[in-house]
Design a protein around this motif. Structure first.
Motif, PDB file in Angstrom:
ATOM      1  N   ASP A   1      98.339  54.471  32.809  1.00 39.86           N
ATOM      2  CA  ASP A   1      99.511  55.283  31.929  1.00 39.86           C
ATOM      3  C   ASP A   1     100.184  54.009  31.481  1.00 39.86           C
ATOM      4  OD1 ASP A   1     101.732  56.147  30.734  1.00 39.86           O
ATOM      5  OD2 ASP A   1     102.041  57.798  32.366  1.00 39.86           O
ATOM      6  N   ILE A   2     100.058  53.952  29.958  1.00 36.97           N
ATOM      7  CA  ILE A   2     100.824  52.775  29.299  1.00 36.97           C
ATOM      8  C   ILE A   2     101.732  53.433  28.287  1.00 36.97           C
ATOM      9  CG2 ILE A   2     101.037  50.673  27.806  1.00 36.97           C
ATOM     10  CD1 ILE A   2      98.259  49.802  29.081  1.00 36.97           C
ATOM     11  N   ASP A   3     103.017  53.725  28.535  1.00 36.37           N
ATOM     12  CA  ASP A   3     104.156  54.055  27.943  1.00 36.37           C
ATOM     13  C   ASP A   3     103.925  55.365  27.409  1.00 36.37           C
ATOM     14  OD1 ASP A   3     105.572  51.794  27.943  1.00 36.37           O
ATOM     15  OD2 ASP A   3     104.502  50.927  26.158  1.00 36.37           O
ATOM     16  N   GLY A   4     103.298  56.393  28.206  1.00 36.12           N
ATOM     17  CA  GLY A   4     102.975  57.678  27.881  1.00 36.12           C
ATOM     18  C   GLY A   4     101.768  57.904  27.346  1.00 36.12           C
ATOM     19  N   MET A   5     100.997  56.859  27.343  1.00 31.94           N
ATOM     20  CA  MET A   5      99.542  56.997  26.798  1.00 31.94           C
ATOM     21  C   MET A   5      98.569  56.925  27.897  1.00 31.94           C
ATOM     22  SD  MET A   5      97.634  54.557  23.745  1.00 31.94           S
ATOM     23  CE  MET A   5      97.892  53.083  24.736  1.00 31.94           C
ATOM     24  N   ILE A   6      97.944  58.081  28.061  1.00 33.68           N
ATOM     25  CA  ILE A   6      96.702  58.064  29.249  1.00 33.68           C
ATOM     26  C   ILE A   6      95.519  57.720  28.689  1.00 33.68           C
ATOM     27  CG2 ILE A   6      95.840  59.484  30.986  1.00 33.68           C
ATOM     28  CD1 ILE A   6      99.091  59.062  31.088  1.00 33.68           C
ATOM     29  N   PHE A   7      94.836  56.924  29.394  1.00 32.89           N
ATOM     30  CA  PHE A   7      93.429  56.556  29.154  1.00 32.89           C
ATOM     31  C   PHE A   7      92.546  56.150  30.404  1.00 32.89           C
ATOM     32  CE2 PHE A   7      95.849  52.603  29.050  1.00 32.89           C
ATOM     33  CZ  PHE A   7      95.223  51.965  29.560  1.00 32.89           C
TER      34      PHE A   7
END
Length: 327
Positions: free
Chosen positions: A261-267
């Motif tokens: 999770d990077i600043d609300g971006m999930i990958f």
């Protein structure tokens, strides 16, 4: 034949004579069997030059680029050696004719809905309400008069379909709404990653035929995208991608630890990508007995067969009937 090869590390792709080497950040060298590869997937920060691309073109290897987060960036396609002006003219004519275009677009969605319902029915006791909702929308497909209407119906169907995942999945993966750029939860991240793999796989199979990948029927043709691969992927996302997602989660191959999770971006993290790709490749290689060909056919080859059926339709040999899995 390897068909697909994946590179995750940062480094350089280099050509020496007729051999390709990958050098990682520690200068560890690994040779790649270019004559055995059809698709090369790059997920890291990799440098390469025109000499390498020339070699890939000679061996008809597609180079698919994904960014750090696993999002599809683009594809280097070799010069298409299977060109047919007659086929492309007929493909274009079917796009320009409103009725002919609408028929093909409907066929793509009929197949997609068939495969969505096939997935849900395996969990019928948990998802009966979604089956009914999808079937209600499906009945509207025949009466649709425009591609825009079809896309609206498809969007509602897919919303009901993804909502059923909340009852099918065994771990705490939940679906609220579809988010793509960027995905906001692990399930959306999995769907986006799997769909990207599907698009590139379909594109690779299209390029083995005389079809033009930029002339499409359900998705509007536009610049900078191979929209026919989006069309055909509608058939194969619920047939290949979604079963891999469901099995990977329910069998705990993929868990929440495989996401960042990077600043609300999930990958998917690197381990998650590798695990999913193994499941993906196993699914593509799985074969079933074909009813007409009387031989076993892999899921990957079913994509090529769908391309051939479209060609027959365009040139007037046989009316296109989309794949509807019977097994």
């Amino acid at each position: 034949m390897l068909k697909d090869h994946y590179i995750f590390s940062n480094g350089r792709l280099k050509r020496k004579d007729n051999t390709i080497y990958f050098l990682d950040e520690k200068e560890n060298k690994r040779s790649l069997p270019v004559h055995q590869i059809e698709n090369l997937y790059v997920f890291g920060e990799v440098d390469f030059n025109s000499s390498l691309l020339n070699l890939l073109s000679q061996h008809e290897v597609h180079l698919h680029i994904f960014n750090y987060y696993g999002f599809y960036a683009g594809t280097f396609c070799p010069r298409n050696r299977k060109v047919s002006g007659f086929t492309v003219v007929q493909q274009s004519a079917h796009y320009l004719d409103k009725g002919k275009r609408l028929y093909i677009a409907k066929m793509f969605l009929e197949s997609a809905v068939h495969h969505m319902l096939r997935n849900i029915r395996r969990h019928k006791e948990k998802a009966e309400v979604y089956i009914q909702q999808i079937q209600e929308e499906e009945r509207k497909l025949e009466a649709a008069n425009t591609v825009q209407e079809l896309m609206g119906i498809e969007g509602r169907i897919r919303q009901h379909y993804y909502q059923s995942f909340n009852h099918i999945l065994r771990q705490d993966f939940t679906f609220e709404k579809r988010t793509k750029q960027p995905p906001r939860d692990p399930l959306n991240a999995l769907i986006s990653f799997g769909n990207s793999l599907c698009y590139t796989t379909v594109l690779g199979e299209i390029y083995k035929t005389p079809l033009d990948p930029t002339i499409s029927f359900l998705h509007e043709p536009s610049t900078r995208r191979f929209s026919l691969s989006l069309d055909l992927a509608e058939i194969f996302k619920p047939l290949i991608v979604d079963p891999v997602i469901i099995a990977s989660i329910n069998n705990r191959v993929i868990t929440n630890k495989h996401f960042d999770d990077i600043d609300g971006m999930i990958f998917l993290n690197e381990e998650g990508k590798k695990k999913f790709i193994i499941e993906w490749e196993n699914k593509l290689a799985t074969s079933v007995q074909h009813r007409k060909l009387k031989r076993k056919v892999s899921y990957r080859h079913f994509i090529r067969l769908e391309c051939y059926k479209l060609i027959k339709h365009f040139i007037g040999d046989e009316i296109y009937k989309p794949l509807k899995a019977w097994w």
